[in-house]
Motif scaffolding. Sequence first.
Motif, PDB file in Angstrom:
ATOM      1  N   GLN A 104       0.839  -1.203   0.000  1.00 29.33           N
ATOM      2  CA  GLN A 104       0.000   0.000   0.000  1.00 29.33           C
ATOM      3  C   GLN A 104       0.874   1.253   0.000  1.00 29.33           C
ATOM      4  O   GLN A 104       0.590   2.221  -0.707  1.00 29.33           O
ATOM      5  N   PHE A 105       1.944   1.222   0.773  1.00 30.22           N
ATOM      6  CA  PHE A 105       2.903   2.327   0.832  1.00 30.22           C
ATOM      7  C   PHE A 105       3.455   2.624  -0.565  1.00 30.22           C
ATOM      8  O   PHE A 105       3.535   3.775  -0.985  1.00 30.22           O
ATOM      9  N   LEU A 106       3.797   1.567  -1.291  1.00 28.70           N
ATOM     10  CA  LEU A 106       4.338   1.739  -2.648  1.00 28.70           C
ATOM     11  C   LEU A 106       3.257   2.194  -3.622  1.00 28.70           C
ATOM     12  O   LEU A 106       3.524   3.031  -4.499  1.00 28.70           O
ATOM     13  N   LEU A 107       2.037   1.670  -3.480  1.00 32.33           N
ATOM     14  CA  LEU A 107       0.937   2.118  -4.333  1.00 32.33           C
ATOM     15  C   LEU A 107       0.671   3.605  -4.168  1.00 32.33           C
ATOM     16  O   LEU A 107       0.290   4.288  -5.124  1.00 32.33           O
ATOM     17  N   THR A 121      -8.092   4.253   7.441  1.00 31.75           N
ATOM     18  CA  THR A 121      -8.288   2.810   7.433  1.00 31.75           C
ATOM     19  C   THR A 121      -8.334   2.210   8.829  1.00 31.75           C
ATOM     20  O   THR A 121      -9.174   1.351   9.111  1.00 31.75           O
ATOM     21  N   ILE A 122      -7.438   2.660   9.718  1.00 30.46           N
ATOM     22  CA  ILE A 122      -7.351   2.025  11.049  1.00 30.46           C
ATOM     23  C   ILE A 122      -7.395   3.027  12.201  1.00 30.46           C
ATOM     24  O   ILE A 122      -7.094   2.680  13.330  1.00 30.46           O
ATOM     25  N   SER A 123      -7.729   4.277  11.891  1.00 27.87           N
ATOM     26  CA  SER A 123      -7.814   5.332  12.916  1.00 27.87           C
ATOM     27  C   SER A 123      -6.502   5.566  13.646  1.00 27.87           C
ATOM     28  O   SER A 123      -6.482   5.831  14.850  1.00 27.87           O
ATOM     29  N   ALA A 124      -5.391   5.454  12.915  1.00 32.06           N
ATOM     30  CA  ALA A 124      -4.082   5.755  13.517  1.00 32.06           C
ATOM     31  C   ALA A 124      -4.001   7.255  13.782  1.00 32.06           C
ATOM     32  O   ALA A 124      -4.548   8.057  13.020  1.00 32.06           O
ATOM     33  N   ASN A 125      -3.330   7.625  14.854  1.00 34.33           N
ATOM     34  CA  ASN A 125      -3.139   9.054  15.106  1.00 34.33           C
ATOM     35  C   ASN A 125      -1.934   9.559  14.310  1.00 34.33           C
ATOM     36  O   ASN A 125      -1.260   8.781  13.624  1.00 34.33           O
ATOM     37  N   SER A 126      -1.670  10.823  14.400  1.00 33.09           N
ATOM     38  CA  SER A 126      -0.612  11.440  13.599  1.00 33.09           C
ATOM     39  C   SER A 126       0.758  10.836  13.902  1.00 33.09           C
ATOM     40  O   SER A 126       1.530  10.522  12.989  1.00 33.09           O
ATOM     41  N   LYS A 127       1.072  10.651  15.183  1.00 35.31           N
ATOM     42  CA  LYS A 127       2.379  10.095  15.548  1.00 35.31           C
ATOM     43  C   LYS A 127       2.519   8.656  15.063  1.00 35.31           C
ATOM     44  O   LYS A 127       3.554   8.274  14.506  1.00 35.31           O
ATOM     45  N   GLN A 128       1.487   7.859  15.254  1.00 38.40           N
ATOM     46  CA  GLN A 128       1.535   6.462  14.827  1.00 38.40           C
ATOM     47  C   GLN A 128       1.740   6.359  13.318  1.00 38.40           C
ATOM     48  O   GLN A 128       2.567   5.577  12.843  1.00 38.40           O
ATOM     49  N   SER A 129       1.002   7.167  12.570  1.00 42.61           N
ATOM     50  CA  SER A 129       1.110   7.092  11.109  1.00 42.61           C
ATOM     51  C   SER A 129       2.469   7.592  10.631  1.00 42.61           C
ATOM     52  O   SER A 129       3.062   7.012   9.715  1.00 42.61           O
ATOM     53  N   LYS A 130       3.001   8.636  11.262  1.00 39.41           N
ATOM     54  CA  LYS A 130       4.326   9.140  10.873  1.00 39.41           C
ATOM     55  C   LYS A 130       5.419   8.144  11.235  1.00 39.41           C
ATOM     56  O   LYS A 130       6.382   7.969  10.487  1.00 39.41           O
ATOM     57  N   ASP A 131       5.285   7.480  12.387  1.00 39.19           N
ATOM     58  CA  ASP A 131       6.264   6.458  12.778  1.00 39.19           C
ATOM     59  C   ASP A 131       6.265   5.302  11.778  1.00 39.19           C
ATOM     60  O   ASP A 131       7.320   4.815  11.379  1.00 39.19           O
ATOM     61  N   CYS A 132       5.076   4.878  11.371  1.00 39.13           N
ATOM     62  CA  CYS A 132       4.970   3.779  10.412  1.00 39.13           C
ATOM     63  C   CYS A 132       5.537   4.204   9.059  1.00 39.13           C
ATOM     64  O   CYS A 132       6.287   3.457   8.428  1.00 39.13           O
ATOM     65  N   TYR A 133       5.199   5.419   8.628  1.00 39.06           N
ATOM     66  CA  TYR A 133       5.756   5.939   7.373  1.00 39.06           C
ATOM     67  C   TYR A 133       7.281   5.945   7.424  1.00 39.06           C
ATOM     68  O   TYR A 133       7.949   5.470   6.503  1.00 39.06           O
ATOM     69  N   GLY A 134       7.839   6.492   8.501  1.00 35.68           N
ATOM     70  CA  GLY A 134       9.297   6.591   8.630  1.00 35.68           C
ATOM     71  C   GLY A 134       9.965   5.232   8.602  1.00 35.68           C
ATOM     72  O   GLY A 134      11.038   5.055   8.014  1.00 35.68           O
ATOM     73  N   CYS A 135       9.333   4.257   9.224  1.00 33.79           N
ATOM     74  CA  CYS A 135       9.854   2.897   9.260  1.00 33.79           C
ATOM     75  C   CYS A 135       9.899   2.304   7.849  1.00 33.79           C
ATOM     76  O   CYS A 135      10.919   1.754   7.428  1.00 33.79           O
ATOM     77  N   LEU A 136       8.805   2.420   7.116  1.00 30.94           N
ATOM     78  CA  LEU A 136       8.753   1.875   5.762  1.00 30.94           C
ATOM     79  C   LEU A 136       9.671   2.639   4.809  1.00 30.94           C
ATOM     80  O   LEU A 136      10.329   2.040   3.955  1.00 30.94           O
ATOM     81  N   LYS A 137       9.755   3.952   4.984  1.00 36.20           N
ATOM     82  CA  LYS A 137      10.637   4.761   4.138  1.00 36.20           C
ATOM     83  C   LYS A 137      12.093   4.358   4.363  1.00 36.20           C
ATOM     84  O   LYS A 137      12.860   4.178   3.407  1.00 36.20           O
ATOM     85  N   ALA A 138      12.479   4.180   5.609  1.00 38.29           N
ATOM     86  CA  ALA A 138      13.854   3.766   5.923  1.00 38.29           C
ATOM     87  C   ALA A 138      14.133   2.378   5.359  1.00 38.29           C
ATOM     88  O   ALA A 138      15.227   2.125   4.833  1.00 38.29           O
ATOM     89  N   TRP A 139      13.158   1.473   5.437  1.00 36.64           N
ATOM     90  CA  TRP A 139      13.332   0.134   4.882  1.00 36.64           C
ATOM     91  C   TRP A 139      13.533   0.219   3.366  1.00 36.64           C
ATOM     92  O   TRP A 139      14.436  -0.419   2.804  1.00 36.64           O
ATOM     93  N   TRP A 178      -4.103   7.528   4.672  1.00 36.98           N
ATOM     94  CA  TRP A 178      -4.635   6.188   4.497  1.00 36.98           C
ATOM     95  C   TRP A 178      -4.682   5.442   5.839  1.00 36.98           C
ATOM     96  O   TRP A 178      -5.688   4.816   6.169  1.00 36.98           O
ATOM     97  N   LEU A 179      -3.608   5.533   6.628  1.00 36.08           N
ATOM     98  CA  LEU A 179      -3.600   4.879   7.941  1.00 36.08           C
ATOM     99  C   LEU A 179      -4.659   5.468   8.860  1.00 36.08           C
ATOM    100  O   LEU A 179      -5.331   4.746   9.596  1.00 36.08           O
ATOM    101  N   LYS A 180      -4.814   6.790   8.820  1.00 35.74           N
ATOM    102  CA  LYS A 180      -5.826   7.430   9.667  1.00 35.74           C
ATOM    103  C   LYS A 180      -7.223   6.989   9.257  1.00 35.74           C
ATOM    104  O   LYS A 180      -8.056   6.665  10.102  1.00 35.74           O
TER     105      LYS A 180
END
Length: 94
Positions: free
Chosen positions: A53-56, A71-89, A67-69
């Motif tokens: 989904q990140f790549l799409l 789809t799963i009601s993630a808050n701003s910090k949670q979604s940014k942390d997940c983004y940063g993790c996938l971007k670094a990967w 999309w995270l907010k």
Amino acid sequence: MTTPSSTTSQKHKAFSGEPMRDKPVEELAGIGPVLATRLKEQGFTKAYNVLGQFLLLQMDQDLFCEWLKDTISANSKQSKDCYGCLKAWCDEFL
């Protein structure tokens, strides 16, 4: 005892420093048990499903976080942390 931010950074480092293989969504930074359950309910059972989904969304931070907010009601910090993790990967392995 670790604070939530140090736990997230540890998850981020652990996740982005090795191949994804078959990691569950819980291993993504910013994704705890509640959000993991919500992702699984939407059919995203593995970290590579979320990566897809990140790549799409063309690795766009705003689109992915929204999309995270939505789809799963993630808050701003949670979604940014997940983004940063996938971007670094992606920076490391793609």
